[in-house]
Write a protein that holds these residues in place. Structure first.
Motif, PDB file in Angstrom:
ATOM      1  N   ARG A 258      -2.445   6.158   0.514  1.00 30.88           N
ATOM      2  CA  ARG A 258      -1.293   5.910   1.394  1.00 30.88           C
ATOM      3  C   ARG A 258      -0.185   5.260   0.571  1.00 30.88           C
ATOM      4  O   ARG A 258      -0.444   4.581  -0.414  1.00 30.88           O
TER       5      ARG A 258
ATOM      6  N   TYR B 117       4.145   3.621   1.010  1.00 28.29           N
ATOM      7  CA  TYR B 117       5.387   3.436   1.755  1.00 28.29           C
ATOM      8  C   TYR B 117       6.555   4.059   0.996  1.00 28.29           C
ATOM      9  O   TYR B 117       6.713   3.839  -0.210  1.00 28.29           O
TER      10      TYR B 117
ATOM     11  N   LEU C 279       5.479   5.233   6.373  1.00 26.35           N
ATOM     12  CA  LEU C 279       4.134   5.245   5.792  1.00 26.35           C
ATOM     13  C   LEU C 279       3.657   6.687   5.703  1.00 26.35           C
ATOM     14  O   LEU C 279       3.597   7.391   6.716  1.00 26.35           O
TER      15      LEU C 279
ATOM     16  N   GLU D 134       0.430   9.028   4.588  1.00 34.35           N
ATOM     17  CA  GLU D 134      -0.992   8.945   4.280  1.00 34.35           C
ATOM     18  C   GLU D 134      -1.612  10.330   4.369  1.00 34.35           C
ATOM     19  O   GLU D 134      -1.216  11.151   5.201  1.00 34.35           O
TER      20      GLU D 134
ATOM     21  N   MET E 278      -1.683  -1.724   6.167  1.00 29.70           N
ATOM     22  CA  MET E 278      -1.016  -1.869   4.870  1.00 29.70           C
ATOM     23  C   MET E 278      -0.439  -3.273   4.667  1.00 29.70           C
ATOM     24  O   MET E 278       0.259  -3.518   3.677  1.00 29.70           O
TER      25      MET E 278
ATOM     26  N   TYR F  66       3.415  -6.400   2.135  1.00 23.95           N
ATOM     27  CA  TYR F  66       2.731  -5.131   2.371  1.00 23.95           C
ATOM     28  C   TYR F  66       2.197  -4.534   1.073  1.00 23.95           C
ATOM     29  O   TYR F  66       2.735  -4.781  -0.014  1.00 23.95           O
ATOM     30  N   LYS F  67       1.162  -3.742   1.223  1.00 25.01           N
ATOM     31  CA  LYS F  67       0.698  -2.915   0.111  1.00 25.01           C
ATOM     32  C   LYS F  67       1.673  -1.742  -0.004  1.00 25.01           C
ATOM     33  O   LYS F  67       1.912  -1.046   0.983  1.00 25.01           O
TER      34      LYS F  67
ATOM     35  N   LEU G  51      -1.768   2.361  -1.608  1.00 23.90           N
ATOM     36  CA  LEU G  51      -3.204   2.099  -1.473  1.00 23.90           C
ATOM     37  C   LEU G  51      -3.959   3.318  -1.962  1.00 23.90           C
ATOM     38  O   LEU G  51      -3.697   4.434  -1.497  1.00 23.90           O
TER      39      LEU G  51
ATOM     40  N   HIS H 216      -4.701  -1.624  -4.688  1.00 25.59           N
ATOM     41  CA  HIS H 216      -3.766  -1.995  -3.630  1.00 25.59           C
ATOM     42  C   HIS H 216      -2.561  -2.619  -4.326  1.00 25.59           C
ATOM     43  O   HIS H 216      -2.614  -3.771  -4.755  1.00 25.59           O
TER      44      HIS H 216
END
Length: 261
Positions: free
Chosen positions: A66, A68, A91, A93, A141, A149-150, A153, A171
Motif C-alpha cells: 500500500r 499514499y 491510499l 493498495e 496506515m 502515517y506510513k 507499507l 513500513h
C-alpha cells in the motif's frame, strides 16, 4: 545607468520565477483527469505470494503493498501557473479487484504540461488530527505508537534458503522519506478533451532496486540495491534502509499512456 541595469536584471528574475496558484485560470468549464496506477513486478502485474527475486539474487514473496499518493498538482504550459488539488491524500493498495486509480474532477479546462504528486503525507497533514481524504486511521496506515502515517507499507516473506524463511516488514514514513515525482513531457489539454485518463506503470520491484541496473557501478545507478539479510525489523520509519527505499519508490513510476475520452 548601473542601478537601472541592476533593477532590470532583478525584475527579470522576479518575472521568470513567479509561481502562481490559479483556482480557475479564467477559463470556462471544468474537466476531469483519471490517473490509473498499474502495479507491476518484473514488468508483469504484481501477484501476491508469488516467488520473486531481487537484484542481489534473494528470493521473496509479497503479501501486502500500500502507499499514499498526495498533493497532486498540475502546471500550465507557461510553466508559471499551477493548480493544486485540495485535500488530495489517496491510499492505493493492491487487493483483489482493487481500483488503483485516482479521479480528479472540477479541473479548470486548461492546457497543462506538468503533473506532480508525492509519495507519502506532507509534514502539515502528517501531524494533524484533521483526517482529510484517505487519512483515516481505520485504513491501517497510521502509526499506533507515534503520530503520523506510513507512506508505504510492504510485507511478505524472505525465502532465505530452501527451508528457512524470514518476515519482510517495510513500513516507511517520516518527513525524510517524503518524495515528489514529476512528469513534464506530455501535454494534458482539458480545453480540447475534458476527460483524460493517464496510465502510469508502478514498478513495485524497484523498492529493492532496479534489476536492469545490475552490473552498473553504484554511483551510476538510479536505485539502491536493498539487502534482505539486513535486520528488517529496523526498517520502520527511521531504519537504516528507509531513505534508500524512499529514493527507490520515487523511481518506480513510468508514464505509459494518455487516453482521451
Amino acid at each position: 545607468m548601473k542601478n537601472t541595469l541592476l533593477l532590470l536584471f532583478f525584475s527579470l528574475i522576479f518575472l521568470t520565477s513567479c509561481d502562481t496558484y490559479k483556482e480557475n485560470f479564467d477559463v470556462d468549464g471544468t474537466g476531469a483527469i483519471t490517473i490509473q496506477f498499474n502495479f507491476l513486478h518484473d514488468r508483469a502485474p504484481l501477484e501476491y505470494n508469488r516467488q520473486y527475486i531481487n537484484a542481489l539474487g534473494q528470493n521473496y514473496t509479497l503479501s501486502d503493498f500500500r502507499m499514499y499518493i498526495s498533493n497532486i498538482t498540475l502546471r500550465d504550459t507557461s510553466g508559471t501557473n499551477f493548480y493544486k488539488v485540495k485535500d488530495s491524500y489517496h491510499l492505493l493498495e493492491v487487493i483483489e479487484q482493487s481500483d488503483t486509480s485516482i479521479v480528479i474532477t472540477g479541473l479548470p479546462n486548461q492546457a497543462y504540461s506538468e503533473l506532480q504528486f508525492s509519495v507519502g503525507v506532507d509534514n502539515a497533514a502528517n501531524y494533524n488530527t484533521d483526517q482529510v481524504g484517505d487519512l483515516d486511521p481505520a485504513n491501517g496506515m497510521a502509526w499506533n505508537w507515534n503520530t503520523g502515517y506510513k507512506f508505504m507499507l510492504l510485507e511478505g516473506i524472505h525465502l532465505v534458503d530452501s527451508v528457512a524463511t524470514k518476515g519482510l516488514t517495510y513500513h516507511i514514513g517520516g518527513d525524510a522519506n517524503y518524495r515528489t515525482v514529476k512528469f513534464s513531457d506530455e501535454e494534458l489539454n482539458l480545453g480540447s478533451t475534458p476527460n483524460i485518463v493517464i496510465e502510469l506503470d508502478v514498478n513495485v520491484d524497484f523498492v529493492f532496486g532496479d534489476k536492469s541496473e545490475y552490473g552498473l557501478p553504484e554511483d551510476q545507478r538510479k536505485t539502491n540495491f536493498i539487502d534482505l539479510n539486513d535486520d528488517t525489523d529496523q526498517d520502520t520509519m527511521f531504519g537504516p534502509n528507509t531513505q534508500k527505499i524512499a529514493d527507490n519508490y520515487a523511481q518506480m513510476f513510468v508514464w505509459k499512456d494518455i487516453i482521451a475520452q
